[in-house]
Design an enzyme around this catalytic site. Structure first.
Site, PDB file in Angstrom:
ATOM      1  N   GLY A   1     -22.640   0.091   1.233  1.00  0.00           N
ATOM      2  CA  GLY A   1     -22.116   0.732   2.438  1.00  0.00           C
ATOM      3  C   GLY A   1     -22.094   2.238   2.315  1.00  0.00           C
ATOM      4  O   GLY A   1     -21.408   2.782   1.447  1.00  0.00           O
ATOM      5  N   LEU A   2     -22.842   2.911   3.198  1.00  0.00           N
ATOM      6  CA  LEU A   2     -22.904   4.372   3.185  1.00  0.00           C
ATOM      7  C   LEU A   2     -22.351   4.939   4.486  1.00  0.00           C
ATOM      8  O   LEU A   2     -22.975   5.758   5.148  1.00  0.00           O
ATOM      9  CB  LEU A   2     -24.340   4.848   2.958  1.00  0.00           C
ATOM     10  CG  LEU A   2     -24.942   4.506   1.594  1.00  0.00           C
ATOM     11  CD1 LEU A   2     -26.432   4.809   1.565  1.00  0.00           C
ATOM     12  CD2 LEU A   2     -24.221   5.261   0.481  1.00  0.00           C
TER      13      LEU A   2
ATOM     14  N   LYS B   1       0.827  -1.206   0.000  1.00  0.00           N
ATOM     15  CA  LYS B   1       0.000   0.000   0.000  1.00  0.00           C
ATOM     16  C   LYS B   1       0.862   1.256   0.000  1.00  0.00           C
ATOM     17  O   LYS B   1       0.569   2.223  -0.709  1.00  0.00           O
ATOM     18  CB  LYS B   1      -0.931   0.017   1.221  1.00  0.00           C
ATOM     19  CG  LYS B   1      -2.083  -0.961   1.140  1.00  0.00           C
ATOM     20  CD  LYS B   1      -3.069  -0.776   2.278  1.00  0.00           C
ATOM     21  CE  LYS B   1      -3.958   0.423   2.046  1.00  0.00           C
ATOM     22  NZ  LYS B   1      -5.138   0.443   2.945  1.00  0.00           N
TER      23      LYS B   1
ATOM     24  N   VAL C   1     -17.070   7.137   4.122  1.00  0.00           N
ATOM     25  CA  VAL C   1     -16.532   7.183   2.761  1.00  0.00           C
ATOM     26  C   VAL C   1     -17.640   6.973   1.737  1.00  0.00           C
ATOM     27  O   VAL C   1     -17.799   7.763   0.789  1.00  0.00           O
ATOM     28  CB  VAL C   1     -15.425   6.127   2.564  1.00  0.00           C
ATOM     29  CG1 VAL C   1     -14.984   6.074   1.111  1.00  0.00           C
ATOM     30  CG2 VAL C   1     -14.239   6.432   3.466  1.00  0.00           C
TER      31      VAL C   1
ATOM     32  N   LYS D   1       2.293  -3.203  11.019  1.00  0.00           N
ATOM     33  CA  LYS D   1       0.936  -3.305  11.562  1.00  0.00           C
ATOM     34  C   LYS D   1       1.049  -3.792  12.994  1.00  0.00           C
ATOM     35  O   LYS D   1       2.047  -4.408  13.381  1.00  0.00           O
ATOM     36  CB  LYS D   1       0.106  -4.301  10.747  1.00  0.00           C
ATOM     37  CG  LYS D   1      -1.387  -4.034  10.801  1.00  0.00           C
ATOM     38  CD  LYS D   1      -1.797  -2.907   9.870  1.00  0.00           C
ATOM     39  CE  LYS D   1      -3.299  -2.736   9.841  1.00  0.00           C
ATOM     40  NZ  LYS D   1      -3.718  -1.681   8.918  1.00  0.00           N
TER      41      LYS D   1
ATOM     42  N   ASN E   1     -11.581  -2.770   2.174  1.00  0.00           N
ATOM     43  CA  ASN E   1     -10.321  -3.514   2.187  1.00  0.00           C
ATOM     44  C   ASN E   1     -10.555  -4.987   1.868  1.00  0.00           C
ATOM     45  O   ASN E   1     -11.603  -5.545   2.205  1.00  0.00           O
ATOM     46  CB  ASN E   1      -9.652  -3.404   3.565  1.00  0.00           C
ATOM     47  CG  ASN E   1      -8.992  -2.058   3.771  1.00  0.00           C
ATOM     48  OD1 ASN E   1      -8.218  -1.596   2.936  1.00  0.00           O
ATOM     49  ND2 ASN E   1      -9.302  -1.415   4.883  1.00  0.00           N
TER      50      ASN E   1
END
Length: 378
Positions: A188-189, A76, A192, A88, A274
């Site tokens: 999905g709201l 990334k 983002v 991570k 993701n």
């Protein structure tokens, strides 16, 4: 017998972490902290990656997750053209019941002991407020609230990056990057997804949407009326089969799988969620159906760009300028995949590997002075 078993377990652990530079196990009985920090690769610079809190079934499960996630961060960072490597952290525990200020202060001490090799912030199960406590013990924290000197809401550059990715996709597929006049299926709201949906309505698109929260569905329908566009709410299981041009997953991962692919009627998949592919090689089934896939870690890089840029001092305009690069980066991946007859996943990985190879030589060039790319918060 016990000695042999212990030796085999030790060898197994070292095999698991062989591709990583460093793995730190963090244990603080006084606060209940049990965490693992994994640094995958610092070729590009100090490791950067969020800290996830989750009630893993075992230490082995936590280790597997942090190793996978930290390796993903290396790619990334390379894809986003930022001078950080992949890292991570995971905290083993229930974020609803096991959090405490003392636990995050203890975690901050472990992060600080790495002396700048690892910068971290929020991820699944943790919040910006959690890291305000860690900030008392270490400066190697990013993605903190604006009141504490952070960059604030990272959903703004993340959603803008999705918009650039959609423009690049439209240009590649239709020869015109404009977003209006097409249909998008948004799953999905959240912070983002809602921003992406609102922008698409403003520029003249029609939407199919789904979300588990009724209030955001009502709000986006109101936005549709405001801009005189059509917003069709569908059940979550039906979002895959709607007659749209592009599917925009902005919620959970693993949604591109053996069950959903046969339902898809879209020309492309471009979203911020993701790990959208249940496994990377399933992209071949998308290719067979003629569906273009935009690698998620390219599309959702806006948030990463913000939290990394924050370490140079807050500049929101600079963040949005850097986010524009997602358009060219994704278009290049599409073209490379087409020219080489490979998947977009392979093309994206190749692009990142080239960056890592080039920078490995550049960063091994000794200099006594601090280079501007690493003149960051200490």
């Amino acid at each position: 017998m016990q000695v042999e078993k212990a030796k085999l377990q030790q060898e197994d652990i070292f095999k698991k972490i062989a591709s990583h530079e460093q793995v730190m196990f963090c244990n603080d009985p006084a606060t209940g902290l049990q965490a693992i920090i994994a640094i995958h690769d610092t070729t590009l610079g100090p490791a950067l990656g969020g800290t996830r809190m989750y009630p893993y079934e075992s230490v082995e499960a936590a280790l597997e997750d942090v190793l996978r996630l930290s390796e993903g961060m290396t790619y990334k960072c390379a894809a986003a053209d930022i001078d950080f490597g992949g890292g991570k952290a995971v905290i083993i525990g229930d974020p609803e019941t096991d959090k405490s200020p003392a636990l995050f202060r203890a975690f901050g001490q472990f992060v600080d002991s790495l002396n700048g090799r690892f910068y971290t912030g929020t991820d699944m199960g943790t919040t910006m407020d959690d890291f305000v406590h860690a900030l008392k013990e270490t400066n190697f924290i990013n993605g903190i609230p604006e009141a504490y000197g952070g960059g604030g809401d990272s959903s703004i550059p993340t959603s803008q990056g999705v918009i650039y990715a959609l423009e690049a996709t439209n240009y590649f597929l239709f020869g015109d990057k404009s977003l209006g006049g097409r249909k998008y299926a948004i799953q999905g709201l959240g912070k983002v997804g809602f921003k992406v949906a609102e922008h698409l309505l403003k520029v003249g698109a029609d939407l199919y949407v789904t979300d588990i929260h009724e209030d955001v569905l009502t709000k986006i329908q109101e936005k549709g009326n405001e801009f005189n566009r059509t917003v069709t709410v569908v059940p979550s299981e039906d979002i895959y089969s709607v007659d749209a041009d592009i599917f925009v997953p902005c919620a959970m991962g693993g949604i591109i799988n053996e069950q959903t692919i046969p339902q898809l009627q879209v020309r492309a998949i471009v979203g911020s969620a993701n790990n959208q592919l249940i496994q990377s090689d399933i992209v071949e089934e998308l290719i067979e159906k003629g569906i273009l896939y935009a690698p998620d870690y390219i599309v959702n890089a806006g948030g990463l760009i913000q939290v990394s840029d924050e370490l140079y001092g807050i500049n929101k305009e600079r963040v949005l300028l850097k986010t524009k690069a997602i358009y060219d980066s994704l278009l290049d991946i599409y073209n490379q995949a087409e020219q080489q007859q490979i998947s977009t996943v392979e093309a994206a990985d190749q692009k990142c590997q080239i960056v890592l190879h080039e920078q490995k030589n550049r960063n091994s060039f000794f200099s006594r002075t601090l280079r501007p790319k690493w003149n960051i918060q200490k």
